[in-house]
Design a protein around this motif. Structure first.
Motif, short mmCIF file in Angstrom:
data_model
loop_
_atom_site.label_atom_id
_atom_site.label_comp_id
_atom_site.label_asym_id
_atom_site.label_seq_id
_atom_site.Cartn_x
_atom_site.Cartn_y
_atom_site.Cartn_z
N LEU A 274 -3.25 -0.90 8.05
CA LEU A 274 -4.46 -1.74 7.86
C LEU A 274 -5.75 -1.02 8.43
CD1 LEU A 274 -5.15 -4.85 7.92
CD2 LEU A 274 -4.18 -4.98 10.21
N LEU A 275 -5.30 -0.20 9.41
CA LEU A 275 -6.80 0.53 9.76
C LEU A 275 -7.56 1.55 9.03
CD1 LEU A 275 -4.83 2.00 12.91
CD2 LEU A 275 -6.68 0.21 13.13
N CYS A 276 -7.01 1.83 8.00
CA CYS A 276 -7.76 2.44 7.40
C CYS A 276 -8.56 1.22 5.86
CB CYS A 276 -6.31 3.13 5.63
SG CYS A 276 -6.15 4.49 6.28
N GLN A 277 -7.88 0.16 6.02
CA GLN A 277 -8.71 -0.78 5.09
C GLN A 277 -9.16 -0.42 3.71
OE1 GLN A 277 -10.53 -4.02 5.77
NE2 GLN A 277 -8.68 -3.67 7.08
N ARG A 278 -8.16 0.14 3.01
CA ARG A 278 -7.66 0.52 1.54
C ARG A 278 -8.47 -0.92 0.53
NH1 ARG A 278 -3.52 4.03 1.95
NH2 ARG A 278 -4.81 5.81 3.11
N GLY A 279 -8.78 -0.68 0.25
CA GLY A 279 -9.37 -1.91 -0.88
C GLY A 279 -8.57 -1.73 -2.55
N THR A 280 -7.88 -2.69 -3.19
CA THR A 280 -7.38 -2.05 -4.74
C THR A 280 -8.14 -1.72 -5.57
OG1 THR A 280 -7.25 -4.98 -4.93
CG2 THR A 280 -4.81 -3.13 -4.34
N ALA A 281 -9.99 -2.66 -4.68
CA ALA A 281 -10.91 -2.64 -6.10
C ALA A 281 -11.77 -1.13 -5.54
CB ALA A 281 -11.65 -3.93 -6.04
N ASN A 282 -11.49 -0.40 -4.99
CA ASN A 282 -12.21 1.15 -4.46
C ASN A 282 -12.55 1.42 -5.81
OD1 ASN A 282 -10.43 3.45 -3.99
ND2 ASN A 282 -9.70 2.90 -2.68
N PHE A 283 -13.24 2.43 -5.59
CA PHE A 283 -13.69 4.02 -7.29
C PHE A 283 -12.54 4.10 -7.70
CE2 PHE A 283 -15.63 6.20 -3.97
CZ PHE A 283 -15.54 7.75 -4.36
N GLY A 284 -11.65 4.88 -6.75
CA GLY A 284 -11.11 5.65 -7.04
C GLY A 284 -9.31 4.78 -7.57
N GLU A 285 -9.25 3.62 -7.18
CA GLU A 285 -8.60 2.69 -7.74
C GLU A 285 -8.44 2.22 -9.07
OE1 GLU A 285 -5.19 1.30 -6.16
OE2 GLU A 285 -5.33 2.62 -4.52
N LEU A 286 -9.94 1.70 -9.17
CA LEU A 286 -10.29 1.26 -10.76
C LEU A 286 -10.14 2.49 -11.66
CD1 LEU A 286 -13.76 -0.62 -9.25
CD2 LEU A 286 -11.37 -1.99 -9.80
N LEU A 287 -10.65 3.97 -11.17
CA LEU A 287 -11.08 3.98 -12.23
C LEU A 287 -9.20 4.58 -12.57
CD1 LEU A 287 -12.98 7.06 -10.96
CD2 LEU A 287 -13.18 6.31 -12.84
N ALA A 288 -8.10 5.10 -11.88
CA ALA A 288 -7.13 4.86 -11.76
C ALA A 288 -6.42 3.82 -12.95
CB ALA A 288 -6.24 4.90 -11.07
N ARG A 289 -6.61 2.71 -12.40
CA ARG A 289 -5.68 1.66 -13.71
C ARG A 289 -6.70 1.26 -15.59
NH1 ARG A 289 -6.54 -1.60 -8.68
NH2 ARG A 289 -8.44 -2.40 -8.96
N ARG A 290 -8.17 1.53 -14.69
CA ARG A 290 -8.61 1.91 -15.92
C ARG A 290 -8.03 3.12 -17.23
NH1 ARG A 290 -14.77 1.96 -14.51
NH2 ARG A 290 -15.54 0.48 -13.92
N ARG A 291 -7.80 4.23 -16.23
CA ARG A 291 -7.12 5.65 -17.12
C ARG A 291 -5.73 5.37 -17.62
NH1 ARG A 291 -11.82 9.92 -17.86
NH2 ARG A 291 -13.13 8.89 -17.87
N GLY A 292 -4.93 4.64 -16.47
CA GLY A 292 -3.68 4.73 -17.09
C GLY A 292 -3.19 5.63 -15.97
N TRP A 293 -3.76 6.46 -15.14
CA TRP A 293 -3.88 7.73 -14.29
C TRP A 293 -2.22 7.36 -12.97
CZ3 TRP A 293 -8.94 10.25 -13.86
CH2 TRP A 293 -9.04 10.51 -14.46
N ALA A 294 -1.64 7.84 -12.43
CA ALA A 294 -0.84 8.06 -11.20
C ALA A 294 -1.41 8.90 -10.17
CB ALA A 294 0.49 9.48 -11.96
N LEU A 295 -2.10 8.04 -9.43
CA LEU A 295 -2.73 7.53 -7.93
C LEU A 295 -2.10 8.19 -6.69
CD1 LEU A 295 -5.88 7.78 -7.24
CD2 LEU A 295 -5.74 4.66 -6.81
N THR A 296 -2.88 8.88 -6.12
CA THR A 296 -2.38 9.11 -4.15
C THR A 296 -3.10 8.47 -4.25
OG1 THR A 296 -0.79 10.81 -4.86
CG2 THR A 296 -1.91 10.46 -3.07
N ASP A 297 -3.64 7.51 -3.19
CA ASP A 297 -4.95 7.09 -3.10
C ASP A 297 -5.03 7.14 -0.81
OD1 ASP A 297 -7.32 6.03 -1.53
OD2 ASP A 297 -7.03 4.11 -2.68
N VAL A 298 -5.71 8.14 -0.49
CA VAL A 298 -5.33 7.97 1.33
C VAL A 298 -6.85 8.43 1.54
CG1 VAL A 298 -3.11 9.99 1.07
CG2 VAL A 298 -5.57 10.48 0.25
#
Length: 297
Positions: free
Chosen positions: A72-96
């Motif tokens: 919760l401290l990281c406030q990591r949203g599912t709409a951040n640009f890394g998450e968006l890119l990964a979903r668009r391209r079907g990439w396996a993502l590690t978001d830290v």
């Protein structure tokens, strides 16, 4: 051959292929799928392995919903640009990515249960995206916090410039840029196969300012923009020195700062944890900028 023996033999011939087929189905190994701790995959992910690092601008602080099972401290949203890119391209993502991260947090844990961000990288990593540097030397917290506080005391003057002078610009030159250069080189060393895309910070406020939205004094608007310009220059130069790609947001974000009303990409002051951070449109624009840079590299 008796009729009974013939019937038994015929039944055995029919059963054998069925048994073989069952064995083949049971023993067939499952297709390997690269799991992502932060992004659910739909369909078959591509071979690319994407790591998303950085601070609150990378994490999408202020956007909901948050990435499941993330701190919760990281406030990591599912709409951040890394998450968006990964979903668009079907990439396996590690978001830290994590709110408050500094360049030191590439190698040092940030919170309990939030380890060094470099741990997300491996020889399999093929793409790295991030924003970094704004929390080093407390740059953004000072510009947003102190300059808005002082602005309310003298709206027509330049109280922040008088108070801070060249403190922030000196810190960018002597502390932030060297740390970024070293940090970007560490990323490249930990993910030798990867293309690394470092995104610059979009404009926070316009050249004319907007005191009702961001209470920075009239005489401090150019000062604050100058600090942000120097920070982005430091990020660009550090990226060049480290041999990674810098993604410029200055031109793209012109006219989309917090002063831009419905066209804004930056959330105004006083809007909770997302204040002075990219909104959903801003994060989408950052994803678009990275995608364009990828096409050229």
């Amino acid at each position: 051959m008796t009729r009974r023996r013939w019937m038994l033999l015929s039944a055995a011939v029919l059963v054998v292929p069925v048994v073989i087929a069952v064995v083949l189905v049971v023993r067939r190994p499952a297709e390997p799928v690269e799991a992502s701790p932060s992004t659910s995959q739909t369909g078959e992910p591509s071979a690319a392995v994407h790591a998303h690092l950085g601070d609150s601008y990378a994490a999408g602080t202020g956007l909901k919903p948050l990435v499941p099972d993330s701190s919760l401290l990281c406030q990591r949203g599912t709409a951040n640009f890394g998450e968006l890119l990964a979903r668009r391209r079907g990439w396996a993502l590690t978001d830290v990515s994590c709110a408050g991260a500094t360049t030191a947090n590439l190698q040092e844990g940030q919170y309990e249960g939030v380890g060094p961000q470099l741990d997300a990288l491996s020889p399999k990593t093929e793409t790295v995206t991030l924003t970094l540097g704004g929390n080093d030397a407390k740059l953004f917290s000072t510009v947003v916090g102190e300059c808005t506080r002082l602005g309310r005391t003298d709206p027509s003057g330049a109280p922040c410039r008088r108070s801070l002078g060249d403190t922030l610009t000196a810190a960018i030159s002597t502390q932030v840029r060297p740390a970024l250069t070293s940090g970007f080189r560490e990323i490249a060393a930990h993910a030798r196969r990867a293309r690394v895309f470092v995104v610059g910070y979009p404009w926070l406020l316009s050249a004319s300012g907007c005191f009702d939205v961001i209470p920075i004094a009239a005489g401090d608007v150019s000062y604050v923009r100058g600090v942000q310009r120097q920070l982005n220059d430091a990020v660009r130069e550090a990226a060049k020195d480290a041999g990674v790609v810098y993604v410029d947001m200055s031109r793209r974000s012109a006219g989309h700062d917090a002063c831009a009303g419905p066209a804004r990409w930056i959330t105004p002051v006083g809007k909770g944890v997302g204040s002075m951070h990219p909104n959903a449109a801003g994060q989408a624009a950052m994803a678009d900028a990275v995608a364009a840079a990828m096409a050229g590299h």
